[in-house]
Design a protein around this motif. Structure first.
Motif, PDB file in Angstrom:
ATOM      1  N   UNK A 102       0.677  -1.025  -0.170  1.00 47.04           N
ATOM      2  CA  UNK A 102       0.026  -0.321   0.012  1.00 47.04           C
ATOM      3  C   UNK A 102       0.554   1.434  -0.279  1.00 47.04           C
ATOM      4  N   UNK A 103       1.736   1.332   1.152  1.00 49.78           N
ATOM      5  CA  UNK A 103       2.783   2.405   1.115  1.00 49.78           C
ATOM      6  C   UNK A 103       3.417   2.940  -0.251  1.00 49.78           C
ATOM      7  N   UNK A 158      -9.769   8.231  -2.403  1.00 46.21           N
ATOM      8  CA  UNK A 158     -10.019   7.645  -1.362  1.00 46.21           C
ATOM      9  C   UNK A 158      -9.544   8.134   0.028  1.00 46.21           C
ATOM     10  N   UNK A 159     -10.077   6.460   0.420  1.00 44.91           N
ATOM     11  CA  UNK A 159     -10.489   6.584   2.523  1.00 44.91           C
ATOM     12  C   UNK A 159      -9.277   5.777   2.439  1.00 44.91           C
ATOM     13  N   UNK A 160      -9.497   6.285   4.092  1.00 44.56           N
ATOM     14  CA  UNK A 160      -8.314   5.146   5.113  1.00 44.56           C
ATOM     15  C   UNK A 160      -9.891   4.609   5.625  1.00 44.56           C
ATOM     16  N   UNK A 174      -6.815   0.756   2.856  1.00 41.38           N
ATOM     17  CA  UNK A 174      -7.324   2.537   1.337  1.00 41.38           C
ATOM     18  C   UNK A 174      -8.568   1.241   1.103  1.00 41.38           C
ATOM     19  N   UNK A 175      -9.323   1.719   0.362  1.00 41.55           N
ATOM     20  CA  UNK A 175     -10.016   1.860  -0.156  1.00 41.55           C
ATOM     21  C   UNK A 175     -10.945   2.927  -1.326  1.00 41.55           C
ATOM     22  N   UNK A 213      -3.478  -3.928   0.111  1.00 39.74           N
ATOM     23  CA  UNK A 213      -4.622  -2.567   0.886  1.00 39.74           C
ATOM     24  C   UNK A 213      -4.324  -2.698   2.481  1.00 39.74           C
ATOM     25  N   UNK A 214      -3.674  -2.636   2.864  1.00 36.59           N
ATOM     26  CA  UNK A 214      -3.787  -3.151   4.619  1.00 36.59           C
ATOM     27  C   UNK A 214      -3.165  -2.190   4.817  1.00 36.59           C
ATOM     28  N   UNK A 215      -2.775  -0.562   5.253  1.00 31.09           N
ATOM     29  CA  UNK A 215      -1.409  -0.283   6.034  1.00 31.09           C
ATOM     30  C   UNK A 215      -0.680  -0.179   6.820  1.00 31.09           C
ATOM     31  N   UNK A 216      -1.740  -1.195   8.252  1.00 27.59           N
ATOM     32  CA  UNK A 216      -1.642  -1.222   9.865  1.00 27.59           C
ATOM     33  C   UNK A 216      -2.541  -1.997  10.062  1.00 27.59           C
TER      34      UNK A 216
END
Ligand SMILES: Cc1cc2nc3c(=O)[nH]c(=O)nc-3n(C[C@H](O)[C@H](O)[C@H](O)COP(=O)(O)OP(=O)(O)OC[C@H]3O[C@@H](n4cnc5c(N)ncnc54)[C@H](O)[C@@H]3O)c2cc1C
Length: 369
Positions: A102-103, A158-160, A174-175, A213-216
């Protein structure tokens, strides 16, 4: 005498504020943030203020980001609010492990303004209530529940999104910020302030987000350990709105005196609040941060009230910036509100002193008669 040249992004923020945002703020307040404002913000480079240089951002220090926020919020709080959401995913991705898919996919387009992000995560603070549940499913996640607040719908790309798992982990992913299978927006909310920022709620019904798409992922307790001190800090927007209100005061001696007195106290609180914000979060100091946040609110309320009082009846016209700033100030009283923020603010209001120095009545006086 020493002079310091402003950071180029501070100059850019000032140019955008004076040339576009402030002159159209009344119209935007009534009609909504136009896509052309977002386009101007994208082009300005301000979306990358805190993003790392190697990903196309400016890598500017926090005092620059705060000054930019003050300028934008004072000029047009609705536009500031739409774009301020963006900086949370940027910071989160910048702190993520290099190589995280994702980064590597998103940080550059977010830093350059090619993509604008919103956030849907304040509901995580409602724990043990879980408004949005995240569940592992087929090489990714599914999200179910209701996001109560999502700003910038139709403006951002996009949204977190955050949810809490059965194992009490907070997951951020994120999607796309558009209607899609499993994601349905409400109509835009009509609010007493910042209707212009296009806030909706989102019903999630099996929204699928792939693993890349996973950030954390972080235990909820660890999230709270960082979030509680950080959310106790004062938003720079409070100083921006207060300062814009004081700028409306005119040349008469009483207006000048009100402006001078309030500006002096705002400067002092601002210095102390920002010094606390610069302290590493593990050092906590939550009570001090909350005390500064509450004092800043009091001064902002006084500043916007002064602008209304000085403007007289005309200040209540929808054409008047004074009433807009007063309503924007009201919104800032609840923006980013957490349980400790709410508690500290109500406690301060319970011992509120009136101009004649009177505070809350003592219990015996309160019961007398
Ligand atoms: C116009 C607008 C736009 C917003 N846009 C976004 C957005 O884009 N993304 C986003 O993530 N968030 C957004 N928010 C949410 C916002 O930042 C705050 O988190 C929110 O305003 C807190 O209010 P709430 O009513 O949802 O919180 P609540 O969860 O109802 O309450 C806030 C805190 O106080 C505590 N609390 C509430 N009632 C009580 C009580 N009776 N006793 C003790 N404690 C209590 C809760 O536990 C909670 O921790 C938006 C808010 C507004 C008003």
């Amino acid at each position: 005498m020493t002079t310091t040249t402003p950071h180029p992004l501070v100059t850019e923020a000032r140019r955008l504020a004076d040339g576009l945002l402030a002159p159209s703020a009344q119209r935007v307040d009534q009609n909504g943030v136009p896509a052309s404002h977002i386009e101007a913000v994208r082009r300005s480079g301000l979306l990358g203020v805190s993003a790392p240089g190697e990903y196309g951002g400016a890598g500017a220090p926090d005092p620059v980001a705060r000054e930019v926020a003050e300028i934008l919020a004072g000029a047009c709080c609705s536009t500031w609010f739409v774009q301020t959401q963006h900086h949370t995913p940027v910071r989160l991705l910048a702190k993520a492990e290099p190589g995280l898919p994702a980064r590597e996919r998103l940080l550059r387009p977010l830093a350059t303004g090619e993509l604008l992000a919103g956030i849907a995560y304040a509901h995580v603070r409602a724990f043990p209530r879980v408004p949005v549940r995240a569940t592992a499913e087929r090489g990714g996640l599914r999200f179910d529940g209701t996001v109560p607040w999502y700003t910038g719908w139709g403006l951002n790309d996009v949204m977190l999104l955050a949810g809490v798992t059965e194992a009490d982990e907070v997951v951020f992913a994120v999607t796309d910020a558009r209607e899609q299978p499993g994601l349905r927006p409400s109509p835009p909310m009509r609010l007493a302030a910042l209707t212009a920022a296009r806030t909706v709620s989102l019903v999630l019904d099996g929204l699928r987000v792939p693993e890349d798409s996973v950030v954390l992922r972080t235990p909820r307790e660890e999230f709270a350990r960082v979030d509680v001190p950080r959310s106790a800090n004062t938003s720079p927007a409070v100083f921006g709105v207060a300062s814009a209100a004081l700028d409306l005061l005119g040349d008469t001696a009483d207006e000048q005196e009100a402006a001078r007195s309030l500006r002096g106290r705002l400067d002092e609180v601002r210095t102390r609040a920002y010094a606390l914000a610069d302290r590493p979060v593990p050092r906590g100091r939550v009570e001090e941060r909350l005390a500064m946040r509450t004092r800043a609110y009091d001064l902002m309320r006084a500043a916007t009230t002064a602008a209304v009082v000085a403007g007289g009846g005309r200040a209540t016209s929808l054409d008047s910036p004074a009433q807009r700033l007063a309503r924007e100030g009201m919104f800032l009283l609840v923006q980013g509100q957490t349980a400790p923020v709410r508690q500290a603010h109500l406690a301060a209001l319970a011992s509120f002193r009136t101009a004649d120095g009177n505070g809350a009545p003592s219990p015996s006086r309160a019961c007398a008669g």
